[in-house]
Design a protein around this motif. Structure first.
Motif, short mmCIF file in Angstrom:
data_model
loop_
_atom_site.label_atom_id
_atom_site.label_comp_id
_atom_site.label_asym_id
_atom_site.label_seq_id
_atom_site.Cartn_x
_atom_site.Cartn_y
_atom_site.Cartn_z
N ASN A 18 -23.06 -18.49 47.21
CA ASN A 18 -21.69 -18.24 46.79
C ASN A 18 -20.70 -18.54 47.92
OD1 ASN A 18 -19.89 -15.29 45.55
ND2 ASN A 18 -19.24 -17.40 45.65
N LEU A 19 -20.99 -18.05 49.11
CA LEU A 19 -20.06 -18.22 50.22
C LEU A 19 -19.98 -19.66 50.73
CD1 LEU A 19 -20.70 -14.92 52.19
CD2 LEU A 19 -18.88 -15.43 50.55
N THR A 20 -21.03 -20.45 50.52
CA THR A 20 -20.98 -21.85 50.95
C THR A 20 -20.43 -22.78 49.88
OG1 THR A 20 -23.28 -22.20 50.28
CG2 THR A 20 -22.88 -21.60 52.58
N ARG A 21 -20.66 -22.48 48.62
CA ARG A 21 -20.24 -23.38 47.53
C ARG A 21 -18.89 -23.02 46.93
NH1 ARG A 21 -23.23 -27.90 48.07
NH2 ARG A 21 -25.39 -27.32 48.34
N SER A 22 -18.61 -21.75 46.77
CA SER A 22 -17.33 -21.34 46.18
C SER A 22 -16.82 -20.07 46.86
CB SER A 22 -17.48 -21.13 44.67
OG SER A 22 -18.50 -20.22 44.38
N PRO A 23 -16.38 -20.20 48.11
CA PRO A 23 -15.97 -19.01 48.87
C PRO A 23 -14.69 -18.35 48.35
CG PRO A 23 -15.53 -21.00 50.12
CD PRO A 23 -16.28 -21.41 48.89
N ASP A 24 -13.97 -19.03 47.48
CA ASP A 24 -12.74 -18.45 46.93
C ASP A 24 -13.00 -17.45 45.81
OD1 ASP A 24 -13.69 -20.77 45.65
OD2 ASP A 24 -11.81 -21.00 44.55
N ARG A 25 -14.19 -17.50 45.19
CA ARG A 25 -14.56 -16.56 44.13
C ARG A 25 -15.86 -15.87 44.49
NH1 ARG A 25 -15.13 -18.78 38.47
NH2 ARG A 25 -15.27 -16.56 38.06
N TYR A 26 -15.84 -14.55 44.50
CA TYR A 26 -17.04 -13.79 44.84
C TYR A 26 -17.79 -13.37 43.57
CZ TYR A 26 -15.01 -13.41 49.51
OH TYR A 26 -14.48 -13.68 50.74
N TRP A 27 -18.57 -14.28 43.02
CA TRP A 27 -19.32 -13.98 41.80
C TRP A 27 -20.64 -13.28 42.10
CZ3 TRP A 27 -23.97 -16.23 42.30
CH2 TRP A 27 -24.06 -17.42 43.04
N PHE A 28 -21.10 -13.34 43.36
CA PHE A 28 -22.41 -12.75 43.70
C PHE A 28 -22.44 -11.24 43.44
CE2 PHE A 28 -20.07 -12.17 47.66
CZ PHE A 28 -20.42 -10.89 48.02
N ILE A 29 -21.27 -10.62 43.38
CA ILE A 29 -21.21 -9.17 43.22
C ILE A 29 -21.82 -8.73 41.88
CG2 ILE A 29 -18.88 -9.09 42.22
CD1 ILE A 29 -20.11 -6.65 44.84
N TRP A 30 -21.71 -9.56 40.85
CA TRP A 30 -22.19 -9.17 39.51
C TRP A 30 -23.70 -9.09 39.43
CZ3 TRP A 30 -18.49 -6.66 37.75
CH2 TRP A 30 -17.18 -7.07 37.96
N PRO A 31 -24.44 -10.11 39.89
CA PRO A 31 -25.91 -9.93 39.88
C PRO A 31 -26.35 -8.86 40.87
CG PRO A 31 -25.33 -12.09 40.76
CD PRO A 31 -24.06 -11.48 40.24
N LEU A 32 -25.63 -8.72 41.98
CA LEU A 32 -25.95 -7.69 42.97
C LEU A 32 -25.85 -6.30 42.35
CD1 LEU A 32 -26.36 -7.64 46.23
CD2 LEU A 32 -24.03 -6.80 46.19
N LEU A 33 -24.76 -6.05 41.64
CA LEU A 33 -24.57 -4.74 41.01
C LEU A 33 -25.51 -4.52 39.83
CD1 LEU A 33 -20.67 -4.41 41.01
CD2 LEU A 33 -22.31 -3.13 42.40
N GLY A 34 -25.64 -5.53 38.98
CA GLY A 34 -26.52 -5.39 37.81
C GLY A 34 -27.96 -5.11 38.19
N TRP A 35 -28.47 -5.91 39.10
CA TRP A 35 -29.84 -5.72 39.54
C TRP A 35 -29.96 -4.44 40.36
CZ3 TRP A 35 -32.84 -10.33 42.14
CH2 TRP A 35 -34.19 -10.03 42.21
N GLY A 36 -28.92 -4.11 41.09
CA GLY A 36 -28.91 -2.87 41.88
C GLY A 36 -29.09 -1.64 41.02
N ILE A 37 -28.49 -1.66 39.84
CA ILE A 37 -28.68 -0.55 38.91
C ILE A 37 -30.16 -0.43 38.53
CG2 ILE A 37 -28.18 0.24 36.55
CD1 ILE A 37 -25.34 -1.00 36.94
N GLY A 38 -30.78 -1.56 38.29
CA GLY A 38 -32.21 -1.55 37.98
C GLY A 38 -33.05 -1.01 39.13
N VAL A 39 -32.69 -1.36 40.36
CA VAL A 39 -33.42 -0.87 41.53
C VAL A 39 -33.26 0.65 41.65
CG1 VAL A 39 -33.52 -0.91 44.06
CG2 VAL A 39 -33.36 -3.05 42.79
N VAL A 40 -32.05 1.15 41.41
CA VAL A 40 -31.81 2.59 41.48
C VAL A 40 -32.62 3.32 40.42
CG1 VAL A 40 -30.07 4.39 41.14
CG2 VAL A 40 -29.55 2.42 42.57
N ILE A 41 -32.64 2.80 39.20
CA ILE A 41 -33.43 3.41 38.13
C ILE A 41 -34.92 3.41 38.49
CG2 ILE A 41 -34.19 3.13 35.73
CD1 ILE A 41 -31.29 2.15 35.15
N HIS A 42 -35.38 2.30 39.06
CA HIS A 42 -36.78 2.21 39.49
C HIS A 42 -37.07 3.26 40.56
CE1 HIS A 42 -40.24 -0.80 40.59
NE2 HIS A 42 -40.69 0.43 40.42
#
Length: 90
Positions: A39-63
């Motif tokens: 994300n930071l190398t290809r499109s640093p103007d938009r931080y889209w990485f936060i969505w998979p980080l948060l979504g998967w993070g919820i799964g990790v917390v539940i686990h």
């Protein structure tokens, strides 16, 4: 002897669950680090990485809750079986 086998099986199951959680966390960190770098190398103007980080993070917390939470000592099914056994033994 049967009690030792039961304790061994329970200990083995708990270790396997903990190892599964550790593997899950490791993969989460590696993959999301890659997504952040991408994300930071290809499109640093938009931080889209936060969505998979948060979504998967919820799964990790539940686990984590399932592995280390208050219900880790015995599953609901095991508790119900023990309760029924105690009724039958009376």
């Amino acid at each position: 002897m049967a009690e030792n086998e039961k304790n061994y099986d329970l200990a083995k199951e708990r270790v396997e669950k903990k190892m599964g959680f550790m593997i899950h966390c490791g993969i989460y960190v590696v993959v999301n680090a890659g997504l952040i770098a991408l994300n930071l190398t290809r499109s640093p103007d938009r931080y889209w990485f936060i969505w998979p980080l948060l979504g998967w993070g919820i799964g990790v917390v539940i686990h984590a809750i399932k592995v280390f939470g208050p219900a880790r000592s015995a599953s609901l099914k095991e508790k119900m079986i023990e309760k029924e056994q105690s009724k039958l033994n009376q």
